[in-house]
Scaffold this active site. Sequence first.
Site, mmCIF file in Angstrom:
data_model
loop_
_atom_site.group_PDB
_atom_site.id
_atom_site.type_symbol
_atom_site.label_atom_id
_atom_site.label_comp_id
_atom_site.label_asym_id
_atom_site.label_seq_id
_atom_site.Cartn_x
_atom_site.Cartn_y
_atom_site.Cartn_z
ATOM 1 N N ASP B 57 -16.841 -19.566 3.100
ATOM 2 C CA ASP B 57 -18.119 -18.995 2.663
ATOM 3 C C ASP B 57 -19.233 -19.563 3.552
ATOM 4 O OD1 ASP B 57 -19.212 -17.715 -0.287
ATOM 5 O OD2 ASP B 57 -20.668 -18.726 0.984
ATOM 6 N N ASN B 111 -16.908 -12.469 -9.383
ATOM 7 C CA ASN B 111 -18.156 -11.926 -9.929
ATOM 8 C C ASN B 111 -18.127 -10.403 -9.846
ATOM 9 O OD1 ASN B 111 -19.102 -14.576 -10.181
ATOM 10 N ND2 ASN B 111 -19.973 -14.551 -8.115
ATOM 11 N N GLN B 118 -22.539 -10.737 -8.639
ATOM 12 C CA GLN B 118 -21.970 -10.163 -7.409
ATOM 13 C C GLN B 118 -23.089 -9.750 -6.463
ATOM 14 O OE1 GLN B 118 -19.232 -6.854 -8.020
ATOM 15 N NE2 GLN B 118 -18.481 -6.977 -5.908
ATOM 16 N N SER B 119 -23.008 -10.161 -5.202
ATOM 17 C CA SER B 119 -24.054 -9.789 -4.241
ATOM 18 C C SER B 119 -23.507 -8.857 -3.159
ATOM 19 C CB SER B 119 -24.683 -11.035 -3.614
ATOM 20 O OG SER B 119 -23.691 -11.886 -3.094
ATOM 21 N N VAL B 120 -22.248 -9.007 -2.798
ATOM 22 C CA VAL B 120 -21.643 -8.116 -1.808
ATOM 23 C C VAL B 120 -20.616 -7.241 -2.528
ATOM 24 C CG1 VAL B 120 -20.194 -7.987 0.260
ATOM 25 C CG2 VAL B 120 -21.996 -9.724 0.114
ATOM 26 N N HIS B 124 -14.067 -9.613 -3.510
ATOM 27 C CA HIS B 124 -13.766 -10.959 -3.007
ATOM 28 C C HIS B 124 -13.671 -11.934 -4.163
ATOM 29 C CE1 HIS B 124 -18.172 -10.657 -3.216
ATOM 30 N NE2 HIS B 124 -18.215 -11.972 -3.302
ATOM 31 N N HIS B 126 -13.888 -16.206 -5.030
ATOM 32 C CA HIS B 126 -14.307 -17.514 -4.527
ATOM 33 C C HIS B 126 -13.253 -18.562 -4.910
ATOM 34 C CE1 HIS B 126 -18.558 -16.304 -3.728
ATOM 35 N NE2 HIS B 126 -18.278 -15.406 -4.675
#
Lengths: 138, 138
Positions: B57, B111, B118-120, B124, B126
């Site tokens: 990350d 997320n 969640q941002s993207v 994915h 983590h």
Amino acid sequence: MKSDVSILIAALGLCFLRASAAEPAPAEALYRGPDPFRQIAREQWLAESPHAFAVRDKNPQAPVHVLVISKNPVPTMLQASDDLLGEMLGLAKRVAEKEGIARDGFRVVINTHPKGGQSVYHLHMHVLGGRQMRWPSG
Amino acid sequence: MKSDVSILIAALGLCFLRASAAEPAPAEALYRGPDPFRQIAREQWLAESPHAFAVRDKNPQAPVHVLVISKNPVPTMLQASDDLLGEMLGLAKRVAEKEGIARDGFRVVINTHPKGGQSVYHLHMHVLGGRQMRWPSG
């Protein structure tokens, strides 16, 4: 001289024995802890899949906090097959839809071993939602 | 009377149109955001499985912070098959072993949508470790 060597060998032997006694596989010891998930009555299940079930967490950290638990008591995700893990995430998604948190958003958390924050050594996933989840994740 | 009915029908029609215009599926709009994961060069991959890869990350929240990303740009776990999700958790386990955090402990976080953090919008997971993870998880 001969007795010096004997003492040295004896001392080394003792060190070796001590080291063996002091280092049992720590994971194995953790796995022998109590398993409160085995006492959960079927009436408390919110949903289930062939190898997992879902119940509310007794110490909720969000308005919705559900646990997805394996029916067989696998200790952590490290011992679980990819098939079981996929099925459990599938159930987590169904729970999120059912609880009405899928659209706004939710977080799935899997803790493994002490530094991950695992307290019960019976595979489970946390499904959290109903509020803004913060970052970092603990 | 006939014109009253016409007005009523027209008003209802307008309400319907407004409702449709005001409520585009918000998820769809989110999914159209930028996808920085598509620009990741293969040389940065730490590990891979048939349908996923792992990279560090860029904003690490722990000494070890790796992302397991789907090779196909599925937006969230809601659109992913159980098979893909299981494979990605399998890769997360391999990453934890490889990074030396499996024994002490690690956390996996997924997320979904804004309240999940969640941002993207490219699936994915983590993988976090190398320090004590706190509770609650954000």
